[in-house]
Each structure stands twice: as structure tokens, then as C-alpha cells.
Write a protein that holds these residues in place. Structure first.
Motif, PDB file in Angstrom:
ATOM      1  N   UNK A  85     -28.919 116.843  11.749  1.00  0.00           N
ATOM      2  CA  UNK A  85     -28.112 117.866  11.069  1.00  0.00           C
ATOM      3  C   UNK A  85     -27.126 118.505  12.044  1.00  0.00           C
ATOM      4  N   UNK A  86     -27.582 118.829  13.236  1.00  0.00           N
ATOM      5  CA  UNK A  86     -26.698 119.425  14.243  1.00  0.00           C
ATOM      6  C   UNK A  86     -25.587 118.449  14.633  1.00  0.00           C
ATOM      7  N   UNK A  87     -25.933 117.198  14.766  1.00  0.00           N
ATOM      8  CA  UNK A  87     -24.952 116.171  15.120  1.00  0.00           C
ATOM      9  C   UNK A  87     -23.890 116.031  14.028  1.00  0.00           C
ATOM     10  N   UNK A  92     -18.533 117.194  11.724  1.00  0.00           N
ATOM     11  CA  UNK A  92     -17.736 117.747  10.626  1.00  0.00           C
ATOM     12  C   UNK A  92     -16.768 118.810  11.144  1.00  0.00           C
ATOM     13  N   UNK A  93     -17.252 119.694  12.007  1.00  0.00           N
ATOM     14  CA  UNK A  93     -16.380 120.737  12.563  1.00  0.00           C
ATOM     15  C   UNK A  93     -15.272 120.131  13.424  1.00  0.00           C
ATOM     16  N   UNK A  94     -15.602 119.108  14.195  1.00  0.00           N
ATOM     17  CA  UNK A  94     -14.591 118.432  15.013  1.00  0.00           C
ATOM     18  C   UNK A  94     -13.556 117.746  14.120  1.00  0.00           C
ATOM     19  N   UNK A  95     -14.014 117.144  13.046  1.00  0.00           N
ATOM     20  CA  UNK A  95     -13.118 116.475  12.106  1.00  0.00           C
ATOM     21  C   UNK A  95     -12.183 117.477  11.431  1.00  0.00           C
ATOM     22  N   UNK A  96     -12.724 118.620  11.020  1.00  0.00           N
ATOM     23  CA  UNK A  96     -11.896 119.664  10.415  1.00  0.00           C
ATOM     24  C   UNK A  96     -10.877 120.195  11.419  1.00  0.00           C
ATOM     25  N   UNK A  97     -11.314 120.431  12.620  1.00  0.00           N
ATOM     26  CA  UNK A  97     -10.424 120.939  13.662  1.00  0.00           C
ATOM     27  C   UNK A  97      -9.285 119.956  13.936  1.00  0.00           C
ATOM     28  N   UNK A  98      -9.620 118.687  14.054  1.00  0.00           N
ATOM     29  CA  UNK A  98      -8.596 117.663  14.297  1.00  0.00           C
ATOM     30  C   UNK A  98      -7.640 117.554  13.113  1.00  0.00           C
ATOM     31  N   UNK A  99      -8.155 117.666  11.907  1.00  0.00           N
ATOM     32  CA  UNK A  99      -7.312 117.609  10.710  1.00  0.00           C
ATOM     33  C   UNK A  99      -6.341 118.765  10.642  1.00  0.00           C
ATOM     34  N   UNK A 100      -6.813 119.953  10.974  1.00  0.00           N
ATOM     35  CA  UNK A 100      -5.944 121.139  10.978  1.00  0.00           C
ATOM     36  C   UNK A 100      -4.870 121.002  12.057  1.00  0.00           C
ATOM     37  N   UNK A 101      -5.278 120.537  13.218  1.00  0.00           N
ATOM     38  CA  UNK A 101      -4.327 120.358  14.318  1.00  0.00           C
ATOM     39  C   UNK A 101      -3.258 119.323  13.960  1.00  0.00           C
ATOM     40  N   UNK A 102      -3.665 118.223  13.334  1.00  0.00           N
ATOM     41  CA  UNK A 102      -2.711 117.182  12.945  1.00  0.00           C
ATOM     42  C   UNK A 102      -1.748 117.701  11.881  1.00  0.00           C
ATOM     43  N   UNK A 103      -2.261 118.440  10.934  1.00  0.00           N
ATOM     44  CA  UNK A 103      -1.423 119.007   9.887  1.00  0.00           C
ATOM     45  C   UNK A 103      -0.427 120.007  10.475  1.00  0.00           C
ATOM     46  N   UNK A 104      -0.903 120.792  11.413  1.00  0.00           N
ATOM     47  CA  UNK A 104      -0.048 121.767  12.089  1.00  0.00           C
ATOM     48  C   UNK A 104       1.081 121.067  12.852  1.00  0.00           C
ATOM     49  N   UNK A 105       0.754 119.986  13.553  1.00  0.00           N
ATOM     50  CA  UNK A 105       1.772 119.242  14.310  1.00  0.00           C
ATOM     51  C   UNK A 105       2.820 118.649  13.369  1.00  0.00           C
TER      52      UNK A 105
END
Length: 147
Positions: A85-87, A92-105
Motif C-alpha cells: 500500500x505504501x509503495x 500514485x503521488x509521484x505520478x500525480x506530481x509528474x502529471x501536474x509538472x508536465x501540464x504546467x510546462x
């Protein structure tokens, strides 16, 4: 061939099979149990059922949120699932963070075309927002369990 039967290849095949089995089980668990718990109501048109089913095939962000939520719920019943679950939550949090960063760029690279940007990226934004809501709901549920 002999190369296909080496212990390393057999181990990798078992690991891949195990991960696939785990992913399949977590996905099935989401639609059979977790989805009902996250919703005020449940029906075939429930967005946490309908949108997730559609978007998870196209957006790994949603799929990682499904795995995270299901593993988190299962870890409450099966303590051996805690590390999994922790993994999945970290992924999931890393995926969301990367998605937000890509959208921002992408947004920054087209500063004068906001309407075109929104139209081109509406499904990506929907997936990000849905993922944030899904993870947010489980964070609240986890907090309530600690109280």
C-alpha cells in the motif's frame, strides 16, 4: 532455448506474473469494494466507477490511484499489505506530481493560447483532477481511521 530457462529469467517471469496478478486483483477490488466506500451513492454512472474505468486504460495516473486506494483499503484488513500500500501510494503521488509538472510546462510553453491549451489538455486535466480527488479521499479516510 536454454537462455529462456535460466534461473534469472524464470525469476523475472514469476515476478512479472506476480505483479500482474497483484494489479489485476487490486483493480478488481477497487470496482467490487473500494468504489462503493468512496461514494455517497453507487450506480453504474458513479463517476468513481464510470470515469475511472474509462480513464484508467488511457491514463496511468488513474490506474496508479486505483492500485493505491485498493491496497490501502486491503492493508486495513491484511497487515501484510502495508508495504505494498505504501509503495502504491508513493507511486500514485509521484505520478500525480509528474502529471501536474508536465501540464504546467505545456501551459508555460503556450502562454497566449489558453483556450487551445484547455481544449487540447482537457482529458489530461480531468485525469489529474480525478486522481487528486481519489488520493485526497483516501487521505481523509486514513486520517479518520487514526482518530
Amino acid at each position: 532455448s536454454d537462455a529462456e530457462t535460466t534461473p534469472e529469467r524464470q525469476h523475472n517471469a514469476k515476478l512479472t506474473s506476480s505483479l500482474t496478478d497483484s494489479s489485476t486483483k487490486l483493480r478488481a477490488y477497487y470496482f467490487s469494494h473500494t468504489c462503493r466506500l468512496l461514494s455517497g451513492y453507487d450506480s453504474p454512472t458513479n463517476p468513481l466507477r464510470e470515469w475511472v474505468a474509462r480513464l484508467s486504460n488511457e491514463h496511468p495516473i488513474i490506474e496508479s490511484c486505483v492500485f493505491s486506494i485498493s491496497a490501502a483499503h486491503l492493508s486495513q484488513q491484511q497487515r501484510e499489505m502495508t508495504m505494498l500500500a505504501a509503495s502504491h501510494r508513493t507511486a500514485a503521488l509521484a505520478s500525480l506530481s509528474a502529471g501536474i509538472e508536465a501540464l504546467d510546462k505545456r501551459r508555460l510553453s503556450h502562454p497566449h493560447d489558453n483556450a487551445g491549451f484547455v481544449l487540447k489538455n482537457s482529458e489530461s486535466m480531468t485525469a489529474l483532477l480525478l486522481g487528486i480527488i481519489m488520493i485526497g479521499k483516501t487521505a481523509v479516510c486514513r486520517f479518520l481511521l487514526l482518530i
